[in-house]
Design a protein around this motif. Structure first.
Motif, PDB file in Angstrom:
ATOM      1  N   VAL A  29       7.067   4.833  12.992  1.00  0.00           N
ATOM      2  CA  VAL A  29       5.994   3.957  13.461  1.00  0.00           C
ATOM      3  C   VAL A  29       6.326   2.515  13.095  1.00  0.00           C
ATOM      4  O   VAL A  29       7.252   2.246  12.327  1.00  0.00           O
ATOM      5  CB  VAL A  29       4.642   4.361  12.836  1.00  0.00           C
ATOM      6  CG1 VAL A  29       4.262   5.797  13.237  1.00  0.00           C
ATOM      7  CG2 VAL A  29       4.668   4.236  11.311  1.00  0.00           C
ATOM      8  N   ALA A  30       5.531   1.593  13.644  1.00  0.00           N
ATOM      9  CA  ALA A  30       5.744   0.181  13.338  1.00  0.00           C
ATOM     10  C   ALA A  30       5.258  -0.163  11.934  1.00  0.00           C
ATOM     11  O   ALA A  30       5.889  -0.946  11.219  1.00  0.00           O
ATOM     12  CB  ALA A  30       5.033  -0.694  14.372  1.00  0.00           C
ATOM     13  N   ASP A  31       4.129   0.438  11.526  1.00  0.00           N
ATOM     14  CA  ASP A  31       3.537   0.136  10.225  1.00  0.00           C
ATOM     15  C   ASP A  31       2.919   1.404   9.634  1.00  0.00           C
ATOM     16  O   ASP A  31       1.845   1.830  10.061  1.00  0.00           O
ATOM     17  CB  ASP A  31       2.479  -0.952  10.366  1.00  0.00           C
ATOM     18  CG  ASP A  31       1.830  -1.318   9.026  1.00  0.00           C
ATOM     19  OD1 ASP A  31       2.284  -0.814   7.984  1.00  0.00           O
ATOM     20  OD2 ASP A  31       0.867  -2.129   9.039  1.00  0.00           O
ATOM     21  N   PRO A  32       3.572   2.026   8.661  1.00  0.00           N
ATOM     22  CA  PRO A  32       3.016   3.250   8.078  1.00  0.00           C
ATOM     23  C   PRO A  32       1.632   3.068   7.471  1.00  0.00           C
ATOM     24  O   PRO A  32       0.832   4.001   7.431  1.00  0.00           O
ATOM     25  CB  PRO A  32       4.041   3.619   6.990  1.00  0.00           C
ATOM     26  CG  PRO A  32       5.305   2.939   7.405  1.00  0.00           C
ATOM     27  CD  PRO A  32       4.878   1.677   8.086  1.00  0.00           C
TER      28      PRO A  32
ATOM     29  N   ALA B  41      17.374   0.434   4.928  1.00  0.00           N
ATOM     30  CA  ALA B  41      16.072   0.345   4.273  1.00  0.00           C
ATOM     31  C   ALA B  41      14.961   0.913   5.162  1.00  0.00           C
ATOM     32  O   ALA B  41      14.956   0.705   6.379  1.00  0.00           O
ATOM     33  CB  ALA B  41      15.752  -1.102   3.902  1.00  0.00           C
ATOM     34  N   MET B  42      14.032   1.619   4.521  1.00  0.00           N
ATOM     35  CA  MET B  42      12.884   2.192   5.217  1.00  0.00           C
ATOM     36  C   MET B  42      11.650   2.099   4.317  1.00  0.00           C
ATOM     37  O   MET B  42      11.760   2.013   3.093  1.00  0.00           O
ATOM     38  CB  MET B  42      13.129   3.668   5.565  1.00  0.00           C
ATOM     39  CG  MET B  42      14.382   3.935   6.355  1.00  0.00           C
ATOM     40  SD  MET B  42      14.635   5.703   6.629  1.00  0.00           S
ATOM     41  CE  MET B  42      13.238   6.062   7.684  1.00  0.00           C
ATOM     42  N   THR B  43      10.477   2.138   4.951  1.00  0.00           N
ATOM     43  CA  THR B  43       9.198   2.222   4.252  1.00  0.00           C
ATOM     44  C   THR B  43       8.543   3.537   4.637  1.00  0.00           C
ATOM     45  O   THR B  43       8.558   3.918   5.814  1.00  0.00           O
ATOM     46  CB  THR B  43       8.284   1.041   4.617  1.00  0.00           C
ATOM     47  OG1 THR B  43       8.943  -0.179   4.280  1.00  0.00           O
ATOM     48  CG2 THR B  43       6.966   1.120   3.862  1.00  0.00           C
ATOM     49  N   LEU B  44       7.928   4.231   3.662  1.00  0.00           N
ATOM     50  CA  LEU B  44       7.443   5.591   3.916  1.00  0.00           C
ATOM     51  C   LEU B  44       6.127   5.853   3.203  1.00  0.00           C
ATOM     52  O   LEU B  44       5.912   5.433   2.064  1.00  0.00           O
ATOM     53  CB  LEU B  44       8.493   6.594   3.414  1.00  0.00           C
ATOM     54  CG  LEU B  44       8.117   8.080   3.410  1.00  0.00           C
ATOM     55  CD1 LEU B  44       7.886   8.588   4.821  1.00  0.00           C
ATOM     56  CD2 LEU B  44       9.199   8.897   2.704  1.00  0.00           C
ATOM     57  N   ARG B  45       5.245   6.597   3.909  1.00  0.00           N
ATOM     58  CA  ARG B  45       4.052   7.197   3.288  1.00  0.00           C
ATOM     59  C   ARG B  45       4.086   8.688   3.599  1.00  0.00           C
ATOM     60  O   ARG B  45       4.533   9.089   4.671  1.00  0.00           O
ATOM     61  CB  ARG B  45       2.764   6.590   3.837  1.00  0.00           C
ATOM     62  CG  ARG B  45       2.552   5.135   3.469  1.00  0.00           C
ATOM     63  CD  ARG B  45       1.298   4.600   4.152  1.00  0.00           C
ATOM     64  NE  ARG B  45       0.077   5.100   3.533  1.00  0.00           N
ATOM     65  CZ  ARG B  45      -1.083   5.234   4.176  1.00  0.00           C
ATOM     66  NH1 ARG B  45      -1.162   4.945   5.472  1.00  0.00           N
ATOM     67  NH2 ARG B  45      -2.159   5.668   3.538  1.00  0.00           N
TER      68      ARG B  45
END
Length: 277
Positions: A156-159, A193-197
């Motif tokens: 997604v664009a913004d978790p 790099a990644m951001t995750l929830r």
């Protein structure tokens, strides 16, 4: 007889660790695990970890979620017990044999090789797990990966814009996933790099999930979105995930001991005897 415990966490994903490797403990069932995990009336944790002798590894690790369900794998817990053990260890789990070793960046864990076949996730029926033709509201086109336990990943664009409190339990318990599923929403921010929830099966929204970071990184690598070594940043902090050429996943990150204590097993409905699980 009081039972000693160690409270630990990996990036805020917290555990009660019980050590039955040398001293027999009363049986731990789902009700006792859930009672101990309760943050108001118990000690409080995301997962209860039970260490036992093993004929396959240096010791066996059993993992109970906060709802009392027993699960196959937990990457953050593997780092935590690796820290507790204090030296390289082969750890038997329901998800396979894992290898944990101290490193300059914390604890490195060889998590095994990912599985992508629909019946290894498992799904209720056959479909392409690389690009699944399913969706829940704005979460569509996921990829499914088993890294010792089952995960579904949405890019997604913004978790943080995703209603995980609502969609997480909806997806976790969907009939498509007969053993339930861990739900990951991630954004790729660079080739490394990644951001995750993560909505964790049986535990809910968590500050960190080691297997979720592994599964999400592998999913992004399979789609060509990132390189084979990537930093995955969760609400609790970063983990480094590498997919080696031999197919093995390696996760590296910190683990911390918070405190130690003891409890009366009778307070949690456990028999006072010393029968091993």
């Amino acid at each position: 007889m009081r039972i000693e415990f160690t409270k630990m966490h990996g990036l805020g994903n917290d555990f009660i660790v019980l050590d039955a490797r040398e001293r027999a403990l009363p049986p731990i069932d789902s009700a006792a695990a859930s009672a101990l995990a309760d943050r108001h009336t118990g000690i409080g944790c995301d997962q209860l970890i039970l260490l036992e002798p093993s004929s396959e590894g240096d010791f066996r690790m059993r993992i109970f979620n906060a709802d009392g369900s027993e699960v196959e794998a937990c990457g953050n817990a593997t780092r935590a017990v690796g820290l507790l053990h204090g030296q390289p260890a082969r750890i038997e789990t329901l998800g396979g044999l894992l290898h944990a070793s101290p490193s300059d960046s914390g604890i490195s864990v060889e998590m095994g090789k990912p599985r992508f076949d629909w019946d290894r996730i498992p799904l209720a029926y056959a479909m392409d797990t690389h690009s699944m033709p399913v969706g829940w509201d704005e979460l569509t086109d996921p990829i499914a990966v088993n890294v010792g336990n089952p995960h579904v990943i949405f890019f997604v664009a913004d978790p943080y814009a995703v209603e995980m409190d609502r969609l997480g339990p909806l997806i976790e318990t969907d009939p498509l996933f007969p053993e339930r599923i861990n739900v990951n929403v991630a954004a790729v921010t660079a080739r490394d790099a990644m951001t995750l929830r993560v909505w964790e099966r049986g535990a809910g929204l968590t500050r960190a999930c080691g297997t979720g970071a592994c599964a999400t990184a592998i999913g992004a690598m399979k789609r060509g979105l990132v390189d084979r070594r990537v930093t995955v940043t969760l609400p609790g902090g970063p983990l480094v995930i590498e997919w080696r050429e031999d197919g093995e996943i390696v996760m590296t990150g910190p683990a911390t001991e918070s405190f130690r204590g003891s409890f009366d097993p009778a307070d949690y409905g456990m028999p006072a005897g010393g029968t091993k699980v």
